[in-house]
Design a protein around this motif. Structure first.
Motif, short mmCIF file in Angstrom:
data_model
loop_
_atom_site.label_atom_id
_atom_site.label_comp_id
_atom_site.label_asym_id
_atom_site.label_seq_id
_atom_site.Cartn_x
_atom_site.Cartn_y
_atom_site.Cartn_z
N TYR A 28 -0.76 -3.53 4.92
CA TYR A 28 -0.15 -2.44 4.15
C TYR A 28 -0.76 -2.37 2.75
CZ TYR A 28 3.16 0.18 1.40
OH TYR A 28 3.73 1.10 0.55
N VAL A 29 -0.90 -3.52 2.10
CA VAL A 29 -1.46 -3.55 0.74
C VAL A 29 -2.90 -3.04 0.74
CG1 VAL A 29 -2.15 -5.08 -1.15
CG2 VAL A 29 0.08 -5.37 -0.08
N LYS A 30 -3.70 -3.47 1.71
CA LYS A 30 -5.08 -3.00 1.80
C LYS A 30 -5.14 -1.49 2.02
CE LYS A 30 -7.21 -7.20 3.52
NZ LYS A 30 -7.90 -7.85 4.66
N ARG A 31 -4.25 -0.99 2.87
CA ARG A 31 -4.22 0.45 3.14
C ARG A 31 -3.86 1.23 1.88
NH1 ARG A 31 0.30 1.26 6.36
NH2 ARG A 31 -0.67 -0.11 7.87
N GLU A 32 -2.91 0.74 1.12
CA GLU A 32 -2.51 1.42 -0.12
C GLU A 32 -3.63 1.39 -1.16
OE1 GLU A 32 0.41 3.17 -0.88
OE2 GLU A 32 0.59 3.02 1.30
N LYS A 33 -4.37 0.28 -1.22
CA LYS A 33 -5.45 0.17 -2.19
C LYS A 33 -6.61 1.12 -1.87
CE LYS A 33 -4.84 -4.53 -3.87
NZ LYS A 33 -5.43 -5.87 -3.96
N ARG A 34 -6.76 1.49 -0.60
CA ARG A 34 -7.83 2.40 -0.20
C ARG A 34 -7.55 3.85 -0.56
NH1 ARG A 34 -8.04 -0.54 4.80
NH2 ARG A 34 -6.81 1.11 5.75
N LYS A 35 -6.32 4.18 -0.82
CA LYS A 35 -5.98 5.57 -1.14
C LYS A 35 -6.66 5.98 -2.44
CE LYS A 35 -1.57 5.79 1.21
NZ LYS A 35 -0.12 5.99 1.05
N THR A 36 -6.97 7.26 -2.56
CA THR A 36 -7.62 7.75 -3.77
C THR A 36 -6.64 7.74 -4.93
OG1 THR A 36 -7.11 10.02 -3.17
CG2 THR A 36 -9.27 9.19 -2.53
N LEU A 37 -7.12 7.33 -6.07
CA LEU A 37 -6.29 7.25 -7.27
C LEU A 37 -6.12 8.62 -7.91
CD1 LEU A 37 -7.82 4.04 -8.79
CD2 LEU A 37 -5.43 4.34 -8.20
N PRO A 38 -4.96 8.89 -8.47
CA PRO A 38 -4.78 10.15 -9.20
C PRO A 38 -5.59 10.14 -10.50
CG PRO A 38 -2.73 8.90 -9.15
CD PRO A 38 -3.75 8.13 -8.38
N GLN A 39 -5.80 11.31 -11.06
CA GLN A 39 -6.56 11.44 -12.30
C GLN A 39 -5.90 10.61 -13.41
OE1 GLN A 39 -9.31 13.11 -12.27
NE2 GLN A 39 -9.84 13.03 -14.41
N GLY A 40 -6.69 9.82 -14.12
CA GLY A 40 -6.20 9.05 -15.25
C GLY A 40 -5.81 7.61 -14.90
N ALA A 41 -5.71 7.28 -13.64
CA ALA A 41 -5.37 5.91 -13.23
C ALA A 41 -6.64 5.20 -12.78
CB ALA A 41 -4.35 5.93 -12.11
N ASN A 42 -6.67 3.86 -12.96
CA ASN A 42 -7.86 3.14 -12.52
C ASN A 42 -7.57 1.98 -11.55
OD1 ASN A 42 -6.82 1.36 -14.37
ND2 ASN A 42 -8.55 1.45 -15.77
N TYR A 43 -6.30 1.77 -11.19
CA TYR A 43 -5.99 0.79 -10.14
C TYR A 43 -4.59 1.03 -9.62
CZ TYR A 43 -2.97 -2.19 -13.03
OH TYR A 43 -1.95 -2.68 -13.80
N TRP A 44 -4.29 0.41 -8.48
CA TRP A 44 -2.96 0.49 -7.89
C TRP A 44 -2.18 -0.76 -8.30
CZ3 TRP A 44 -1.14 4.82 -6.06
CH2 TRP A 44 -1.99 5.75 -5.48
N ALA A 45 -1.02 -0.57 -8.89
CA ALA A 45 -0.12 -1.67 -9.20
C ALA A 45 0.96 -1.67 -8.13
CB ALA A 45 0.49 -1.48 -10.58
N PHE A 46 1.53 -2.83 -7.86
CA PHE A 46 2.54 -2.94 -6.82
C PHE A 46 3.83 -3.49 -7.41
CE2 PHE A 46 -1.45 -3.00 -4.56
CZ PHE A 46 -1.20 -2.13 -3.51
N ASP A 47 4.92 -2.75 -7.18
CA ASP A 47 6.26 -3.20 -7.56
C ASP A 47 6.86 -3.82 -6.31
OD1 ASP A 47 5.95 -2.11 -10.11
OD2 ASP A 47 6.69 -0.16 -9.44
N CYS A 48 7.22 -5.10 -6.40
CA CYS A 48 7.66 -5.83 -5.22
C CYS A 48 9.04 -6.44 -5.43
CB CYS A 48 6.69 -6.96 -4.91
SG CYS A 48 5.00 -6.44 -4.75
N LYS A 49 9.78 -6.52 -4.34
CA LYS A 49 11.07 -7.20 -4.32
C LYS A 49 11.12 -8.02 -3.04
CE LYS A 49 13.93 -3.96 -6.90
NZ LYS A 49 15.16 -3.15 -6.85
N PHE A 50 11.81 -9.16 -3.12
CA PHE A 50 11.94 -10.04 -1.96
C PHE A 50 13.31 -10.69 -2.00
CE2 PHE A 50 11.63 -13.95 0.38
CZ PHE A 50 10.88 -13.60 1.49
N GLY A 51 13.95 -10.80 -0.85
CA GLY A 51 15.24 -11.46 -0.78
C GLY A 51 15.72 -11.59 0.65
N ALA A 52 16.85 -12.26 0.80
CA ALA A 52 17.42 -12.42 2.13
C ALA A 52 17.94 -11.08 2.66
CB ALA A 52 18.55 -13.44 2.09
N THR A 53 18.47 -10.24 1.77
CA THR A 53 18.94 -8.91 2.14
C THR A 53 18.51 -7.92 1.07
OG1 THR A 53 21.04 -9.17 1.00
CG2 THR A 53 20.99 -9.83 3.32
N VAL A 54 18.76 -6.64 1.31
CA VAL A 54 18.41 -5.59 0.35
C VAL A 54 19.18 -5.78 -0.95
CG1 VAL A 54 18.40 -3.11 -0.05
CG2 VAL A 54 17.97 -3.99 2.23
#
Length: 113
Positions: A28-54
């Motif tokens: 999933y991360v590799k697929r997201e990184k391959r997407k074209t970046l919008p104008q003005g951005a130069n990389y994809w940042a990832f907001d992540c959460k992890f836990g036993a439940t939502v």
């Protein structure tokens, strides 16, 4: 990606299932990184959460997710929640410190002898 993964499925080895989950997250991360970046951005940042439940999921760095999966698996947990959202970001260049340049110059003197 917002998903709850089960670690114990009848008829499947839990170690193989954990590796398949890790593979799915990396894919999933590799697929997201391959997407074209919008104008003005130069990389994809990832907001992540992890836990036993939502409800109890806490923010976490992308590199720590697989380590937390191992912790939950070894603790005998039945499932865990992973949330990874890609967002375009701008990386700003770091300023070079003047002291580090002086240290490099003094090291060069060592080799002149």
């Amino acid at each position: 990606m917002k998903k709850t993964f089960k670690l114990h499925v009848e008829g499947k080895n839990s170690d193989r299932l954990l590796e398949a989950i890790k593979h799915e997250v990396r894919k999933y991360v590799k697929r997201e990184k391959r997407k074209t970046l919008p104008q003005g951005a130069n990389y994809w940042a990832f907001d992540c959460k992890f836990g036993a439940t939502v409800e109890v999921a806490e923010p976490l760095h992308l590199g720590e997710i697989t380590k937390q999966m191992d912790v939950v698996s070894k603790a005998g947990g039945d499932s865990f929640y992973v949330e990874i959202l890609a967002r375009p970001a701008v990386r700003t260049p770091r300023e070079r410190a003047e002291s580090s340049e002086d240290e490099l110059d003094s090291d060069d003197d060592m080799f002149d002898e």
